[in-house]
Scaffold this motif. Structure first.
Motif, short mmCIF file in Angstrom:
data_model
loop_
_atom_site.label_atom_id
_atom_site.label_comp_id
_atom_site.label_asym_id
_atom_site.label_seq_id
_atom_site.Cartn_x
_atom_site.Cartn_y
_atom_site.Cartn_z
N UNK A 177 0.85 -1.17 0.07
CA UNK A 177 0.06 -0.02 -0.11
C UNK A 177 0.86 1.56 -0.01
N UNK A 178 1.88 1.19 0.72
CA UNK A 178 2.58 2.49 0.86
C UNK A 178 3.81 2.79 0.14
N UNK A 179 4.26 1.52 -0.43
CA UNK A 179 5.71 1.79 -1.22
C UNK A 179 5.02 2.12 -2.91
N UNK A 180 4.13 1.38 -3.17
CA UNK A 180 3.43 1.70 -4.70
C UNK A 180 2.31 2.80 -4.55
N UNK A 181 1.73 2.98 -3.46
CA UNK A 181 0.56 4.11 -3.24
C UNK A 181 -0.67 3.57 -3.77
N UNK A 182 -0.98 2.33 -3.27
CA UNK A 182 -2.24 1.76 -3.79
C UNK A 182 -3.46 2.10 -2.94
N UNK A 183 -4.61 2.09 -3.42
CA UNK A 183 -5.89 2.03 -2.73
C UNK A 183 -6.05 3.41 -2.07
N UNK A 184 -5.49 4.53 -2.56
CA UNK A 184 -5.52 6.05 -2.07
C UNK A 184 -4.37 6.03 -0.96
N UNK A 185 -3.72 5.18 -0.81
CA UNK A 185 -2.36 5.64 0.06
C UNK A 185 -1.59 6.32 -0.67
N UNK A 186 -0.82 7.26 0.06
CA UNK A 186 0.40 8.04 -0.40
C UNK A 186 1.60 6.89 -0.96
N UNK A 187 2.12 7.47 -2.08
CA UNK A 187 3.18 6.65 -2.67
C UNK A 187 4.51 7.04 -2.08
N UNK A 188 5.10 6.03 -1.03
CA UNK A 188 6.06 6.64 -0.42
C UNK A 188 7.42 5.88 -0.57
N UNK A 190 10.71 3.88 -0.31
CA UNK A 190 11.61 3.42 0.88
C UNK A 190 10.91 3.75 2.18
N UNK A 191 10.49 5.04 2.40
CA UNK A 191 9.72 5.38 3.56
C UNK A 191 8.62 4.59 4.14
N UNK A 192 7.79 4.14 2.81
CA UNK A 192 6.60 3.22 3.09
C UNK A 192 7.06 2.03 3.66
N UNK A 193 8.40 1.45 3.04
CA UNK A 193 8.76 0.19 3.86
C UNK A 193 9.19 0.22 5.14
N UNK A 194 9.49 1.31 5.63
CA UNK A 194 9.89 1.56 6.80
C UNK A 194 8.66 1.62 7.83
N UNK A 195 7.54 2.34 7.36
CA UNK A 195 6.59 2.45 8.06
C UNK A 195 5.54 1.15 8.30
N UNK A 196 5.82 0.56 7.20
CA UNK A 196 5.12 -1.00 7.25
C UNK A 196 5.91 -1.90 8.27
N UNK A 197 7.18 -1.89 8.20
CA UNK A 197 8.04 -2.62 9.12
C UNK A 197 7.82 -2.39 10.48
N UNK A 198 7.61 -1.04 10.68
CA UNK A 198 7.47 -0.23 12.34
C UNK A 198 6.21 -0.66 12.70
N UNK A 199 4.76 -0.71 11.76
CA UNK A 199 3.65 -1.09 12.54
C UNK A 199 3.51 -2.68 12.48
N UNK A 200 4.23 -3.33 11.66
CA UNK A 200 4.29 -4.79 11.96
C UNK A 200 5.04 -5.32 13.40
N UNK A 201 6.07 -4.54 13.60
CA UNK A 201 6.69 -4.98 14.84
C UNK A 201 5.91 -4.57 16.06
N UNK A 202 5.37 -3.27 15.98
CA UNK A 202 4.38 -2.97 17.14
C UNK A 202 3.19 -4.05 17.37
#
Length: 446
Positions: A177-188, A190-202
């Protein structure tokens, strides 16, 4: 022996699956970033992750968490749940302090760390953002490792597996969703990969914390610090962590040397390391389960059973990683091509050759990992450390300095060197393991 194999499989399979799932975070980050950003994106994520995971594994993953597993397992083997509880609680307290300290370092000094590592300007700018965001997730990752160490000591490898599964579902979903900006999410990117990893770890940490109610004892941070138990944890954790450090720091230094060969060599190398990581995670899984199984047997003073667990773990790890070795030899081009744009033909060509060389070291790596875990189950973490220190700092690092750093030889030399190192480590560990266990023979043969 058949009974032991079944028990190893029942305990190890969740641990193996958990290790694979944790590594898939890196795999999917690299894969999706490679498709979106090419060489620069792969280099930024690869270098940042290499640095963070190196120190996290030294201090927590293969250091304190392994110490907790071993001491809790031996206490439970003695039917002393109160002692196991004390080791678990004291270990978590110590680990939380280390985790918070590491978070601050990665968050505050991300740019300085990457710059010191020799990152190019484009890689530095992307990597700095990635590391700073991921530092939050890494704090929760370290906390999860501590809890997983407690679970494994209680012969529960299914709960850590559940946490890793949740982590991957969230990470993969938000990567897309965040790396490629799918379904209305922002296209971020490398930063999108970081946010995804952080959410998963929490979310992983929250699941493990919630499930801790089912442990045979209660986890609490209210108890006073027990310096004797802290000392016991550190005495086992330091050699174990140093063993990981002897390997991981040399691996990190190798990555920094490869960086000097340019982004083509570095990205090809990172892709192959990422692919290979899927293979050696089963080795780590069997190694970790052997710590718990052998530790329990030693607590029961059942040396014959400990020997059978060791042999069974070696057999299963060698079979699994041997299978991956065949896959790497048969389908190297296809595997490397999954992680990069099709137009990056030079990266694919170079990565293919490296992966085929890396296939040779899979079985020696499996034997080395499991024997290291078995020895820790016996309560000896110093011997694996000394052997790893010798093979990595006495053999691997000098060869890399000469061929990669000084003479700038092709990246294929890197993989030839690692194959030599793992093969020698395997042989040395087998020799010393046989000497170590010879004193138990009179009990084993009874």
């Amino acid at each position: 022996m058949l009974k032991q194999l079944k028990e190893i499989i029942s305990l190890a399979i969740p641990a193996v699956a958990e290790m694979i799932l944790y590594m898939l975070i890196w795999v999917f980050d690299t894969l999706m970033v490679g498709k979106a950003g090419g060489q620069i994106g792969v280099s930024a994520v690869g270098l940042s992750s290499e640095i963070m995971y190196t120190f996290i594994n030294i201090l927590i993953g293969m250091g304190l968490a392994i110490s907790i597993t071993s001491l809790v397992a031996r206490s439970m083997g003695e039917n002393n749940s109160k002692k196991a509880q004390e080791f678990a609680n004291q270990g978590i307290k110590l680990g939380l302090f280390i985790a918070f300290f590491m978070f601050l370092i990665f968050f505050i000094f991300s740019k300085t760390i990457l710059k010191s590592a020799g990152a190019e300007v484009e890689v530095l700018n992307l990597g700095k953002k990635y590391m700073r965001i991921c530092s939050v997730g890494m704090f929760f990752n370290m906390c999860s490792n501590l809890l997983s160490g407690v679970y494994r000591g209680c012969k529960d490898t299914k709960t850590p597996l559940l946490g890793a599964f949740i982590l991957n579902i969230i990470n993969i979903s938000f990567d897309y969703l965040l790396i490629f900006g799918k379904f209305g999410f922002p296209k971020l990117g490398v930063e999108g990969a970081a946010y995804a990893t952080t959410l998963g770890n929490i979310f992983c940490f929250l699941i493990l914390l919630y499930k801790s109610r089912k442990l045979p004892f209660k986890l609490s941070l209210k108890n006073k610090i027990n310096f004797k138990e802290i000392k016991d944890l550190i005495n086992l954790a330091v050699p174990s962590g140093l063993q990981e450090g002897a390997f991981s720091i040399v691996r990190l230094l190798g990555a920094l040397m490869v960086m000097r060969l340019g982004s083509l060599a570095f990205s090809a190398n990172q892709i192959v390391i990422t692919i290979e990581s899927i293979s050696f995670m089963p080795g780590w899984g069997f190694a970790i389960s052997s710590v718990a199984l052998v530790g329990h047997s030693m607590g029961e003073k059942n040396y014959k059973k400990a020997e059978e667990y060791a042999k069974g773990s070696l057999l299963l790890a060698s079979l699994v990683m041997g299978f991956f070795s065949i896959i790497f030899l048969v389908f190297p081009h296809h595997l490397v091509g999954l992680f990069i744009k099709k137009s990056e033909v030079d990266v694919i060509r170079l990565g293919t050759i490296c992966l085929m060389i890396g296939a040779i070291q899979q079985v020696p790596m499996a034997i080395s990992m499991v024997l290291g875990g078995v020895l820790k189950g016996y309560g000896d973490s110093k011997l694996p450390f000394k052997i790893t220190l010798f093979t990595n700092w006495g053999i691997r690092l000098p060869l890399m300095i000469y061929f990669i750093y000084l003479n700038k030889m092709p990246i294929t030399y890197f993989w030839v060197i690692t194959t030599i190192q793992w093969s020698l480590e395997c042989i040395i560990l087998i020799i010393f393991y046989k000497r170590k266990t010879s004193k138990f023979k009179k009990y084993i043969e009874v």
